[in-house]
Design an enzyme around this catalytic site. Structure first.
Site, PDB file in Angstrom:
ATOM      1  N   ASN A  24       0.833  -1.199   0.000  1.00  0.00           N
ATOM      2  CA  ASN A  24       0.000   0.000   0.000  1.00  0.00           C
ATOM      3  C   ASN A  24       0.872   1.255   0.000  1.00  0.00           C
ATOM      4  O   ASN A  24       1.740   1.405   0.851  1.00  0.00           O
ATOM      5  CB  ASN A  24      -0.885  -0.039   1.248  1.00  0.00           C
ATOM      6  CG  ASN A  24      -1.798   1.156   1.367  1.00  0.00           C
ATOM      7  OD1 ASN A  24      -2.863   1.193   0.783  1.00  0.00           O
ATOM      8  ND2 ASN A  24      -1.393   2.130   2.161  1.00  0.00           N
ATOM      9  N   VAL A  58      -5.543   6.763  -1.565  1.00  0.00           N
ATOM     10  CA  VAL A  58      -5.875   8.191  -1.664  1.00  0.00           C
ATOM     11  C   VAL A  58      -6.952   8.547  -0.636  1.00  0.00           C
ATOM     12  O   VAL A  58      -7.710   9.507  -0.823  1.00  0.00           O
ATOM     13  CB  VAL A  58      -6.356   8.567  -3.088  1.00  0.00           C
ATOM     14  CG1 VAL A  58      -5.213   8.512  -4.075  1.00  0.00           C
ATOM     15  CG2 VAL A  58      -7.504   7.651  -3.536  1.00  0.00           C
ATOM     16  N   SER A  60      -6.584   7.814   3.221  1.00  0.00           N
ATOM     17  CA  SER A  60      -6.296   7.834   4.655  1.00  0.00           C
ATOM     18  C   SER A  60      -6.708   9.182   5.237  1.00  0.00           C
ATOM     19  O   SER A  60      -6.261  10.230   4.769  1.00  0.00           O
ATOM     20  CB  SER A  60      -4.801   7.614   4.915  1.00  0.00           C
ATOM     21  OG  SER A  60      -4.503   7.849   6.278  1.00  0.00           O
ATOM     22  N   THR A 132     -10.995   3.921   6.533  1.00  0.00           N
ATOM     23  CA  THR A 132     -11.720   4.272   7.759  1.00  0.00           C
ATOM     24  C   THR A 132     -12.578   5.507   7.529  1.00  0.00           C
ATOM     25  O   THR A 132     -12.404   6.251   6.565  1.00  0.00           O
ATOM     26  CB  THR A 132     -10.740   4.527   8.910  1.00  0.00           C
ATOM     27  OG1 THR A 132      -9.780   5.503   8.493  1.00  0.00           O
ATOM     28  CG2 THR A 132     -10.012   3.252   9.301  1.00  0.00           C
TER      29      THR A 132
END
Length: 243
Positions: A24, A58, A60, A132
């Protein structure tokens, strides 16, 4: 990456079954939006050859400005640069690992459409849906520290993430592989993602709380769900909620 790459190289040289390794990539905190692609390109040059698949993150919420890269113009430019670098990085190896984009669950309808458009036009290999969330339900806010900043994972994310999987599968007409991620803590949760359109699933928080035994338990539960609904295999269940 200078610290991680040698460890991954050592891991790759370890005898035995490796499993599937995804790597990642994200931009650095201090990097300006216009130069973000250079961070991704640098990471790909160093580590793409070690990956079974690579992820362009793209989404976080803990990296300032990162989610702006999900805009149609910004994402299209970034993907074009990354694809060019990825092709150059693996020329000697003779193969290119699949390229996936990891997106946020907190997107507007227009943002979802834009990402789907870029994914199909640029022929992205897959989407990880999703990261998240920045949203906080009343139930979460009622818990101690529930209003802390940062991305929220685990069970409060489950329904939002499943809805995102459903929407992105529909917008891409089932033509882009989707990895469902967010709030999965059981086989039934994973099965929901599969029926919504996910071909694969990832788990994070539940693994931390329940440990490796979670995996065989999930497999048994998914098998029971398939039998209950009359599916011979997982492939038949992918996107079933759209039919």
């Amino acid at each position: 990456q200078e610290a991680v790459a040698p460890r991954v190289e050592a891991f790759r040289q370890t005898p035995g079954e490796m499993g599937v390794l995804g790597i990642n990539f994200g931009k650095n905190k201090a990097t300006e939006e216009a130069a973000a692609w250079e961070d991704y390109a640098k990471g790909l040059r160093r580590m793409a050859h070690l990956a079974d698949y690579v992820v362009i993150n793209v989404s976080s919420p803990n990296t300032p400005g990162l989610r702006k890269l999900q805009g149609k113009r910004q994402l299209s430019h970034l993907v074009a640069q990354v694809q060019q670098q990825l092709a150059a990085s693996v020329t000697e190896a003779g193969s290119r690992p699949p390229l996936l984009i990891k997106i946020a669950p907190d997107l507007t309808d227009q943002e979802k459409k834009d990402i789907a458009s870029v994914a199909m036009r640029r022929r992205i290999d897959g989407l990880i849906v999703g990261n998240t969330t920045m949203k906080r339900s009343e139930r979460v806010l009622a818990v101690a520290h529930g209003n802390e900043a940062g991305g929220l994972s685990g069970r409060p994310l489950k329904d939002l993430a499943t809805e995102m999987v459903f929407d992105m599968y529909k917008l891409t007409k089932g033509k882009v592989t989707i990895i469902g991620c967010g709030g999965i803590s059981s086989g039934a949760d994973a099965y929901e993602k599969i029926r919504a359109g996910a071909s694969l699933v990832q788990i994070y928080t539940a693994m931390a709380y329940q440990g490796p035994q979670l995996l065989p338990d999930m497999k048994k539960e998914i098998e029971a769900c398939l039998q209950r609904d009359g599916f011979a295999n997982i492939s038949e269940a992918i996107g079933a909620d759209h039919k």
